[in-house]
Design a protein around this motif. Structure first.
Motif, PDB file in Angstrom:
ATOM      1  N   GLY A 136       0.732  -1.086   0.212  1.00 19.90           N
ATOM      2  CA  GLY A 136      -0.085  -0.092  -0.123  1.00 19.90           C
ATOM      3  C   GLY A 136       0.884   1.247  -0.070  1.00 19.90           C
ATOM      4  O   GLY A 136       0.337   2.210  -0.712  1.00 19.90           O
ATOM      5  N   ILE A 139       2.321   1.844  -3.641  1.00 17.42           N
ATOM      6  CA  ILE A 139       1.536   1.119  -4.921  1.00 17.42           C
ATOM      7  C   ILE A 139       1.466   2.262  -6.050  1.00 17.42           C
ATOM      8  O   ILE A 139       1.907   2.035  -7.233  1.00 17.42           O
ATOM      9  CB  ILE A 139       0.060   0.773  -4.882  1.00 17.42           C
ATOM     10  N   LYS A 169      -7.675  -1.912   1.797  1.00 15.72           N
ATOM     11  CA  LYS A 169      -7.133  -2.326   0.495  1.00 15.72           C
ATOM     12  C   LYS A 169      -7.840  -1.648  -0.685  1.00 15.72           C
ATOM     13  O   LYS A 169      -7.151  -1.721  -1.753  1.00 15.72           O
ATOM     14  CB  LYS A 169      -7.276  -3.824   0.223  1.00 15.72           C
ATOM     15  N   THR A 172      -5.555   1.038  -2.594  1.00 16.34           N
ATOM     16  CA  THR A 172      -4.619   0.491  -3.132  1.00 16.34           C
ATOM     17  C   THR A 172      -5.145  -0.448  -4.635  1.00 16.34           C
ATOM     18  O   THR A 172      -4.481  -0.450  -5.782  1.00 16.34           O
ATOM     19  CB  THR A 172      -3.794  -0.656  -2.107  1.00 16.34           C
ATOM     20  N   THR A 175      -5.730   1.988  -7.294  1.00 17.99           N
ATOM     21  CA  THR A 175      -4.474   2.562  -7.916  1.00 17.99           C
ATOM     22  C   THR A 175      -4.109   1.366  -8.748  1.00 17.99           C
ATOM     23  O   THR A 175      -3.491   1.787  -9.983  1.00 17.99           O
ATOM     24  CB  THR A 175      -3.547   2.845  -6.896  1.00 17.99           C
TER      25      THR A 175
END
Length: 248
Positions: A136, A139, A169, A172, A175
């Motif tokens: 994370g 990323i 999450k 993340t 992305t």
């Protein structure tokens, strides 16, 4: 190829009478009894953290060197026990650098992936920190300037991230979806979020992510996952028949 760290781990074991021969591992205390890597991990991995010749950071590095040498999941268990034990936590720098480096390596990373999945990610007291440290936190850099090692790490972490809470999450995942090279592992991450017994996802948000992934139309389970998410199912355990029904 044996690394310098592996040679140091071999010497450390040798100082304790444990050596590898052409016939396998042996202990000078019981030379007639062959040992497996798992035997050695159970017998010696925890001793790394009580070795007075190693400071905390050196002990963590030696533990990972033992993991490289033995390739046995139990070494990661002892790392986790030491981190959560009375003398923990372990120094975060060498701990998470150890995980990241092995997730980026070309060699098989199954013990490390399994450790993340069932130990660090399933435990709600450690999952946010662990996920941030192995993926994370960087990323955006991985997606912007990907390299083969960082793509390996991102793919491996995504595929075992099913138990990570959705609110930890989701950003993340969003992305990661910007990089087509991560679409397949991201699909596997969403599928694991649905199927893992401790898996977690938000159906509408997961469906939105899924629709933005570029995947072959014949991707196994793609239609089923889209169907159960469209129906609002969060996890297989809540409605075990939904997945089978989606196949038809």
């Amino acid at each position: 190829m044996e690394t310098q760290a592996m040679r140091e781990a071999r010497r450390w074991l040798g100082d304790r009478g444990v050596a590898e021969t052409a016939d396998g591992w042996t202990d000078t205390a019981k030379p007639d009894r062959p040992l497996t890597a798992n035997d050695i991990a159970h017998a010696w991995a925890d001793e790394v953290f009580t070795d007075e010749d190693l400071d905390e950071s050196a002990a963590v590095r030696m533990a990972f060197a033992l993991l490289d040498l033995l390739d046995d999941y139990w070494v990661t268990c002892e790392i986790r026990f030491a981190d959560g034990g009375p003398d923990g936590p372990l120094p975060a720098g060498p701990l998470w650098d150890g995980y990241r480096r092995r997730l980026e390596a070309e060699r098989d990373a199954e013990p490390v992936e399994y450790s993340l999945w069932v130990d660090w990610f399933e435990d709600r007291t450690t999952t946010a920190t662990a996920f941030a440290e192995v993926l994370g936190n960087d990323i955006t850099t991985i997606v912007t300037t990907p390299t083969p090692p960082t793509l390996r790490r991102a793919s491996r972490v995504l595929e075992c991230s099913g138990p990570v809470p959705w609110d930890v999450k989701h950003a993340t995942y969003t992305t990661a979806a910007r990089l087509p090279a991560l679409h397949e592992p991201l699909f596997k991450a969403l599928r694991a979020g649905y199927h893992d017994i401790y898996g977690d996802l938000d159906p509408p948000a997961a469906l939105t992510l899924l629709t933005h992934l570029t995947l072959p139309p014949d991707t196994e389970h793609l239609t089923q996952l889209r169907t159960v998410l469209s129906a609002g199912h969060r996890n297989h355990r809540h409605n075990p028949d939904a997945w089978a029904a989606a196949a038809h």
